[in-house]
Scaffold this motif. Sequence first.
Motif, PDB file in Angstrom:
ATOM      1  N   SER A 158       0.850  -1.197   0.000  1.00  0.00           N
ATOM      2  CA  SER A 158       0.000   0.000   0.000  1.00  0.00           C
ATOM      3  C   SER A 158       0.881   1.241   0.000  1.00  0.00           C
ATOM      4  O   SER A 158       1.649   1.462   0.947  1.00  0.00           O
ATOM      5  CB  SER A 158      -0.910   0.004   1.233  1.00  0.00           C
ATOM      6  N   THR A 159       0.751   2.040  -1.053  1.00  0.00           N
ATOM      7  CA  THR A 159       1.557   3.243  -1.173  1.00  0.00           C
ATOM      8  C   THR A 159       0.712   4.320  -1.863  1.00  0.00           C
ATOM      9  O   THR A 159      -0.533   4.235  -1.845  1.00  0.00           O
ATOM     10  CB  THR A 159       2.866   2.942  -1.935  1.00  0.00           C
ATOM     11  N   THR A 160       1.320   5.321  -2.440  1.00  0.00           N
ATOM     12  CA  THR A 160       0.582   6.404  -3.103  1.00  0.00           C
ATOM     13  C   THR A 160       1.226   6.742  -4.431  1.00  0.00           C
ATOM     14  O   THR A 160       2.390   6.386  -4.685  1.00  0.00           O
ATOM     15  CB  THR A 160       0.560   7.669  -2.220  1.00  0.00           C
ATOM     16  N   GLY A 161       0.436   7.443  -5.260  1.00  0.00           N
ATOM     17  CA  GLY A 161       0.948   7.945  -6.525  1.00  0.00           C
ATOM     18  C   GLY A 161       0.763   9.453  -6.590  1.00  0.00           C
ATOM     19  O   GLY A 161      -0.286   9.978  -6.176  1.00  0.00           O
ATOM     20  N   LYS A 162       1.757  10.150  -7.090  1.00  0.00           N
ATOM     21  CA  LYS A 162       1.659  11.592  -7.238  1.00  0.00           C
ATOM     22  C   LYS A 162       0.760  11.915  -8.428  1.00  0.00           C
ATOM     23  O   LYS A 162       0.917  11.342  -9.514  1.00  0.00           O
ATOM     24  CB  LYS A 162       3.043  12.184  -7.440  1.00  0.00           C
ATOM     25  N   VAL A 163      -0.198  12.801  -8.222  1.00  0.00           N
ATOM     26  CA  VAL A 163      -1.204  13.094  -9.244  1.00  0.00           C
ATOM     27  C   VAL A 163      -0.553  13.617 -10.515  1.00  0.00           C
ATOM     28  O   VAL A 163       0.290  14.520 -10.480  1.00  0.00           O
ATOM     29  CB  VAL A 163      -2.239  14.100  -8.701  1.00  0.00           C
ATOM     30  N   ASN A 164      -0.955  12.987 -11.624  1.00  0.00           N
ATOM     31  CA  ASN A 164      -0.521  13.388 -12.970  1.00  0.00           C
ATOM     32  C   ASN A 164       1.005  13.351 -13.143  1.00  0.00           C
ATOM     33  O   ASN A 164       1.557  14.097 -13.960  1.00  0.00           O
ATOM     34  CB  ASN A 164      -1.055  14.790 -13.324  1.00  0.00           C
ATOM     35  N   THR A 165       1.693  12.475 -12.395  1.00  0.00           N
ATOM     36  CA  THR A 165       3.145  12.323 -12.506  1.00  0.00           C
ATOM     37  C   THR A 165       3.477  10.837 -12.635  1.00  0.00           C
ATOM     38  O   THR A 165       2.982  10.011 -11.843  1.00  0.00           O
ATOM     39  CB  THR A 165       3.864  12.901 -11.270  1.00  0.00           C
ATOM     40  N   ALA A 166       4.312  10.505 -13.618  1.00  0.00           N
ATOM     41  CA  ALA A 166       4.730   9.104 -13.781  1.00  0.00           C
ATOM     42  C   ALA A 166       5.613   8.685 -12.604  1.00  0.00           C
ATOM     43  O   ALA A 166       6.599   9.365 -12.293  1.00  0.00           O
ATOM     44  CB  ALA A 166       5.464   8.916 -15.089  1.00  0.00           C
ATOM     45  N   VAL A 167       5.286   7.614 -11.951  1.00  0.00           N
ATOM     46  CA  VAL A 167       6.033   7.111 -10.789  1.00  0.00           C
ATOM     47  C   VAL A 167       6.495   5.688 -11.079  1.00  0.00           C
ATOM     48  O   VAL A 167       5.698   4.849 -11.528  1.00  0.00           O
ATOM     49  CB  VAL A 167       5.174   7.133  -9.514  1.00  0.00           C
ATOM     50  N   THR A 168       7.781   5.402 -10.818  1.00  0.00           N
ATOM     51  CA  THR A 168       8.322   4.049 -10.977  1.00  0.00           C
ATOM     52  C   THR A 168       8.274   3.343  -9.632  1.00  0.00           C
ATOM     53  O   THR A 168       8.809   3.834  -8.629  1.00  0.00           O
ATOM     54  CB  THR A 168       9.767   4.078 -11.496  1.00  0.00           C
ATOM     55  N   TYR A 169       7.651   2.164  -9.615  1.00  0.00           N
ATOM     56  CA  TYR A 169       7.552   1.343  -8.413  1.00  0.00           C
ATOM     57  C   TYR A 169       8.501   0.154  -8.583  1.00  0.00           C
ATOM     58  O   TYR A 169       8.316  -0.660  -9.491  1.00  0.00           O
ATOM     59  CB  TYR A 169       6.115   0.874  -8.207  1.00  0.00           C
ATOM     60  N   GLY A 170       9.545   0.088  -7.702  1.00  0.00           N
ATOM     61  CA  GLY A 170      10.556  -0.962  -7.821  1.00  0.00           C
ATOM     62  C   GLY A 170      10.430  -2.017  -6.738  1.00  0.00           C
ATOM     63  O   GLY A 170      10.100  -1.712  -5.585  1.00  0.00           O
ATOM     64  N   LEU A 171      10.721  -3.274  -7.074  1.00  0.00           N
ATOM     65  CA  LEU A 171      10.654  -4.397  -6.138  1.00  0.00           C
ATOM     66  C   LEU A 171      11.916  -5.247  -6.258  1.00  0.00           C
ATOM     67  O   LEU A 171      12.523  -5.334  -7.338  1.00  0.00           O
ATOM     68  CB  LEU A 171       9.430  -5.269  -6.425  1.00  0.00           C
TER      69      LEU A 171
END
Length: 756
Positions: free
Chosen positions: A606-619
């Motif tokens: 569970s995390t968040t995304g910045k509005v209207n901004t591409a976000v890279t989620y790494g694992l």
Amino acid sequence: MRRIRLRGRAWLAIGAVVLGGAGVITAASVASGPEGTASSAASKGPVKTKVDALALKGTGGERELPQQRTDAFGTLGVTWDDPKEELDGTVQLRVRTQKTGKWSDWFGIETHNDDAPDAGAESAGRGGTPPLWVGWSDGVQARVRSDKGAAGLPKGMKLTLVGESDKKSSVDVAMAPAAFAVDAEDTASPSADPTATSSPPSETTEPATTEPSTTEPSATESSAPASTAPASSSPPATSSPTASASTPPTSTVAKPPIVTRAGWGADESMREQTEPDYAPNGVQVVFVHHTATYNATTKSGDYSCSSSPSIIRQIYAYHVSQTWRDIGYNFLVDKCGTIYEGRYGGVDRPVVGAQTEGYNTGTAGIAVIGYFQTDKYVSKATPMTPQMLGSVSALATWKLGLKKIDPNPGTKSQTVNGKAFYPISGHRDGFATECPGTELYAKVPTIRTYASAVAAPTLNGVSGATLSGTSYYTKGTATVAWKESTPTAVIKRFEVLVDGKVAATAKATATSAPITVAAGRHTVTVRAVHMSDKTATSASSYSVVGDTTKPTFTTAPSVKIRNATVSSTSVPVSVTWKAADTGALKSVAATAPSTATFGPTTTSWSTTGKVNTAVTYGLKATDAAGNYTTASVSRTAAILQETSATKSGTWSTKSSTSYLGGKSYTSSSKNASLTWTFTGRSVGWVVSRASTSGQAYVYVDGVKTATVDLKTSTTAYRQTIWSKSWSTSAKHTLKIVVVGTSGRPTITTDGITYVK
């Protein structure tokens, strides 16, 4: 023989010791020992001892020495003329401890001394009690009481004090107190030498070594240094036993490290300069003794191991003062486990000692330095250390191994002078004596056990590998640890076994060792190897898995809207995945845009995304062996407010800073609707909730999907209350319809969030 009369009725014999009345006996100087001996004392030369004999005065069944100051001494004992006569009575002593300047309480000394030569074996000019180390002192008082009445005490009783030339008194006094001094011009003594000069000889002193080395002795281990004393009627000190002594066989076990006589500073000119006596059939039995060493002031048997060489030198001097040919014991061991060569003649030869009267031929005596029982004189015995017990065991099994004798046959298998003994016995097994002390005697069976076998190690974990379930996982290397109850002195080595084969070896003092394993599952145990080559393997084992295969993400990471509070800049999202490993998955960690670590069964973050901004989620997925693999996904979260929806029915606008953009739509009209069109792969409906909120139908792409109830006991704003996701991004419609719930028909909406 050239003798020099000293103060009182004592004579210094160059090349031998002559004991007269009160006075000082100082050993002659000899050369340094050979190179390669086991202590720094070998390079400094022998350490000089001082022996003083003070006559005990009195009549009938009592003798005493009044309280008086002396030069520094560490060892004392009572001697008398006839070595065959026993002292049936009690000896009580007090000493003034040099360190504190205080007098001790009265303490006793064992009166029967069967640490003695066999009858006729060697000169035993005087009878005596065992020597007692009492700690450095500079005053003494003594009293002796007979158990047999007026005629019950031996003749010629003297109190013998032994010190060292480099140990100075805290006051300027002579060893012989004034009450017992004789005029230097007095020539009435029957032992006076008319050729001797009246002035004492000059002497040089050598400091005692402070800490003996325990390095493996060289080939010259059993040799003694050659004497440089002036020529006399006695034979010179020899550097090794004569060729007439047969060459000993090789022992069945390795010889433990032994500090040589030169190593503890033995003055070889003191001992009798004849060839040692050797038992014709070798050593059949090893006797365990103690030296009855204790501190009279503290009533403790404890001592510093740095004092061990000095204690041994003083026992040596005391035994020689009784005109024994040498120190009586064949070996001595201190509480730290250091082994010292005792009687001269070769540690690997069957030297006849003066240690167990009646059973000296065919036996070896190991004296443990200390006092191993508590009684009215000693309230704290010498610590029973595993190093000490181990060294006694190692020495005994090596010595018996020269004759291939099993040190622990379980029976009294060895006969000496008509009596059966265990191969390793206590002194009191041969004679009614307190030696080697109650506590040490109780450990003699343990010493036999240590001498013959090693206990199985206990496994103590694996490092460099990760425990998962019941197995340890490693890329190939790991360190196995263990515990061992058998003293290290009798252990030859440890072996780490992988699937029953030796994968690593470690020295006797080790408690762990590294191993390398191939891919796959393996069974790991630890085996201890005794100095006799007998082995014992740990009862338990470890399962160790070699794993070089990386984990995999069987389901790639994806991002979807989750139900939570929305802000104008941040959208709650959930990152989901599935990971697996051929061995054992240890963890999955989030590496971007923030960090977190999850267990192997967790499949969402569970995390968040910045509005209207591409976000890279790494694992990053890591297995128990340390292998890992990474994966990432880039997504953009967006908000469509209520004003972007197509309205149907009656809706009104509400304004508040609690709403997204400061406004929201509200309606209580049944079937009023709002429809949003978006392109994405996940969507969520954002609402305000209260106790009076109603219900709504949710349609996705024209199909009724859910009925959502907005009622809640606590008022909340900007809440994602419902969400849906797809595997790919596509154009979709989301429609909400007011149900018109009876009594609470109103719903308030803030728009939708979605992932592009």
